[in-house]
Scaffold this motif. Structure first.
Motif, mmCIF file in Angstrom:
data_model
loop_
_atom_site.group_PDB
_atom_site.id
_atom_site.type_symbol
_atom_site.label_atom_id
_atom_site.label_comp_id
_atom_site.label_asym_id
_atom_site.label_seq_id
_atom_site.Cartn_x
_atom_site.Cartn_y
_atom_site.Cartn_z
ATOM 1 N N VAL A 108 0.840 -1.199 0.000
ATOM 2 C CA VAL A 108 0.000 0.000 0.000
ATOM 3 C C VAL A 108 0.874 1.248 0.000
ATOM 4 O O VAL A 108 1.983 1.244 0.538
ATOM 5 C CB VAL A 108 -0.945 0.020 1.220
ATOM 6 C CG1 VAL A 108 -1.945 -1.126 1.143
ATOM 7 C CG2 VAL A 108 -0.165 -0.042 2.525
ATOM 8 N N PRO A 109 0.386 2.325 -0.605
ATOM 9 C CA PRO A 109 1.184 3.554 -0.650
ATOM 10 C C PRO A 109 1.263 4.225 0.716
ATOM 11 O O PRO A 109 0.340 4.135 1.517
ATOM 12 C CB PRO A 109 0.436 4.426 -1.661
ATOM 13 C CG PRO A 109 -0.964 3.918 -1.651
ATOM 14 C CD PRO A 109 -0.881 2.455 -1.338
ATOM 15 N N LYS A 110 2.374 4.909 0.950
ATOM 16 C CA LYS A 110 2.546 5.711 2.154
ATOM 17 C C LYS A 110 1.968 7.112 1.959
ATOM 18 O O LYS A 110 1.645 7.792 2.922
ATOM 19 C CB LYS A 110 4.033 5.822 2.503
ATOM 20 C CG LYS A 110 4.680 4.511 2.903
ATOM 21 C CD LYS A 110 6.156 4.669 3.144
ATOM 22 C CE LYS A 110 6.471 5.515 4.351
ATOM 23 N NZ LYS A 110 6.140 4.892 5.640
ATOM 24 N N TRP A 111 1.861 7.532 0.694
ATOM 25 C CA TRP A 111 1.403 8.901 0.415
ATOM 26 C C TRP A 111 0.806 8.931 -0.981
ATOM 27 O O TRP A 111 1.396 8.402 -1.924
ATOM 28 C CB TRP A 111 2.596 9.854 0.512
ATOM 29 C CG TRP A 111 2.282 11.319 0.453
ATOM 30 C CD1 TRP A 111 1.226 11.964 1.022
ATOM 31 C CD2 TRP A 111 3.066 12.323 -0.196
ATOM 32 N NE1 TRP A 111 1.312 13.316 0.773
ATOM 33 C CE2 TRP A 111 2.425 13.570 0.030
ATOM 34 C CE3 TRP A 111 4.253 12.306 -0.943
ATOM 35 C CZ2 TRP A 111 2.913 14.770 -0.465
ATOM 36 C CZ3 TRP A 111 4.747 13.498 -1.441
ATOM 37 C CH2 TRP A 111 4.088 14.724 -1.192
ATOM 38 N N SER A 112 -0.349 9.550 -1.110
ATOM 39 C CA SER A 112 -1.014 9.725 -2.400
ATOM 40 C C SER A 112 -1.211 11.214 -2.610
ATOM 41 O O SER A 112 -1.829 11.877 -1.767
ATOM 42 C CB SER A 112 -2.370 9.008 -2.407
ATOM 43 O OG SER A 112 -2.226 7.648 -2.047
ATOM 44 N N VAL A 113 -0.718 11.756 -3.735
ATOM 45 C CA VAL A 113 -0.740 13.202 -3.909
ATOM 46 C C VAL A 113 -0.854 13.564 -5.386
ATOM 47 O O VAL A 113 -0.260 12.916 -6.242
ATOM 48 C CB VAL A 113 0.536 13.840 -3.294
ATOM 49 C CG1 VAL A 113 1.798 13.345 -3.977
ATOM 50 C CG2 VAL A 113 0.469 15.359 -3.298
ATOM 51 N N ASN A 114 -1.648 14.590 -5.661
ATOM 52 C CA ASN A 114 -1.704 15.161 -6.998
ATOM 53 C C ASN A 114 -0.750 16.345 -7.009
ATOM 54 O O ASN A 114 -1.018 17.386 -6.402
ATOM 55 C CB ASN A 114 -3.134 15.608 -7.329
ATOM 56 C CG ASN A 114 -3.273 16.072 -8.765
ATOM 57 O OD1 ASN A 114 -2.391 16.744 -9.297
ATOM 58 N ND2 ASN A 114 -4.382 15.733 -9.392
ATOM 59 N N HIS A 115 0.385 16.174 -7.682
ATOM 60 C CA HIS A 115 1.388 17.236 -7.731
ATOM 61 C C HIS A 115 0.977 18.374 -8.660
ATOM 62 O O HIS A 115 1.489 19.477 -8.555
ATOM 63 C CB HIS A 115 2.731 16.677 -8.220
ATOM 64 C CG HIS A 115 3.425 15.798 -7.230
ATOM 65 N ND1 HIS A 115 3.839 16.237 -5.999
ATOM 66 C CD2 HIS A 115 3.806 14.500 -7.311
ATOM 67 C CE1 HIS A 115 4.439 15.255 -5.353
ATOM 68 N NE2 HIS A 115 4.433 14.183 -6.125
ATOM 69 N N GLY A 116 0.111 18.107 -9.589
ATOM 70 C CA GLY A 116 -0.245 19.043 -10.655
ATOM 71 C C GLY A 116 0.118 18.421 -11.988
ATOM 72 O O GLY A 116 -0.768 18.012 -12.741
ATOM 73 N N PRO A 117 1.401 18.280 -12.287
ATOM 74 C CA PRO A 117 1.808 17.589 -13.508
ATOM 75 C C PRO A 117 1.550 16.080 -13.467
ATOM 76 O O PRO A 117 1.385 15.450 -14.498
ATOM 77 C CB PRO A 117 3.305 17.877 -13.604
ATOM 78 C CG PRO A 117 3.497 19.125 -12.815
ATOM 79 C CD PRO A 117 2.509 19.038 -11.687
ATOM 80 N N THR A 118 1.529 15.503 -12.255
ATOM 81 C CA THR A 118 1.294 14.062 -12.123
ATOM 82 C C THR A 118 0.342 13.780 -10.973
ATOM 83 O O THR A 118 0.247 14.547 -10.011
ATOM 84 C CB THR A 118 2.597 13.269 -11.857
ATOM 85 O OG1 THR A 118 3.127 13.651 -10.570
ATOM 86 C CG2 THR A 118 3.627 13.497 -12.947
#
Length: 201
Positions: free
Chosen positions: A112-122
């Motif tokens: 499982v991921p430790k962090w899920s984030v929308n950076h903008g480009p990705t």
């Protein structure tokens, strides 16, 4: 070719631009738990061993002879926090469907991921392997390099250069419900944010 001609050719080469690589070939890890590392990357990348011994493993998932190499060195200390080094390696997927479908499949295998984030480009999911190395699985949010680059010069990036965290389960449910992938990949508005929101070390 004569020696003067060779010397002239070398002198000419010295003043030419450095040549970029044709592609990124592989990453190599040293570890004291080679089986756990090998099993993790086989699962996380859907890779197989092109070569495997108790000392060395070469893993691949495409036409390259190896994309990940793992070297067994007994008695290594764990990675400490708060030191310089590689932050993470990243792998891209073709679509949000592919990224999040893979998230579900890995979650069922205990990864499982430790962090899920929308950076903008990705849109990005960050994982840690058994040795604590950080691995990013991402999808590009824009269809062109120009659009992605423009985001770096936007007011949204100036205010928050890190990104906006998201719930991958909720995002996948919205995608499966028929919401437009391109719209789902757009980074939501946010207030100021800095390194303190980073969910990985």
């Amino acid at each position: 070719m004569s020696m003067p001609a060779i010397a002239a050719a070398i002198e000419d080469i010295k003043h030419q631009p450095v040549v970029s690589p044709t592609h990124f070939a592989h990453v190599v890890f040293r570890t004291s738990q080679i089986k756990a590392m090998s099993d993790w990357y086989k699962t996380a990348l859907n890779a197989h061993a092109a070569f495997e011994t108790e000392m060395l493993v070469f893993l691949t998932y495409d036409e390259e002879h190896h994309r990940v190499a793992i070297l067994n060195v007994e008695g290594l200390a764990e990675q400490p926090d708060g030191v310089v080094g590689l932050q993470h390696i990243a792998y891209s997927y073709k679509s949000l469907h592919e990224l999040l479908g893979n998230y579900v499949r890995l979650r069922e295998k205990g990864i499982v991921p430790k962090w899920s984030v929308n950076h903008g480009p990705t849109t990005s999911l960050y994982y840690s392997d058994p040795d604590g190395n950080q691995v990013e699985f991402q999808v590009d949010n824009y269809d062109s390099l120009e659009e992605a680059t423009a985001f770096f010069y936007s007011e949204a990036f100036a205010v928050n250069p890190i990104g906006v965290p998201f719930d991958p389960d909720a995002l996948y449910e919205r995608l499966l419900a028929g919401e437009d992938e391109r719209q789902l990949k757009l980074r939501p508005p946010s207030g100021p944010a800095g390194p303190e929101i980073i969910g990985i070390r």
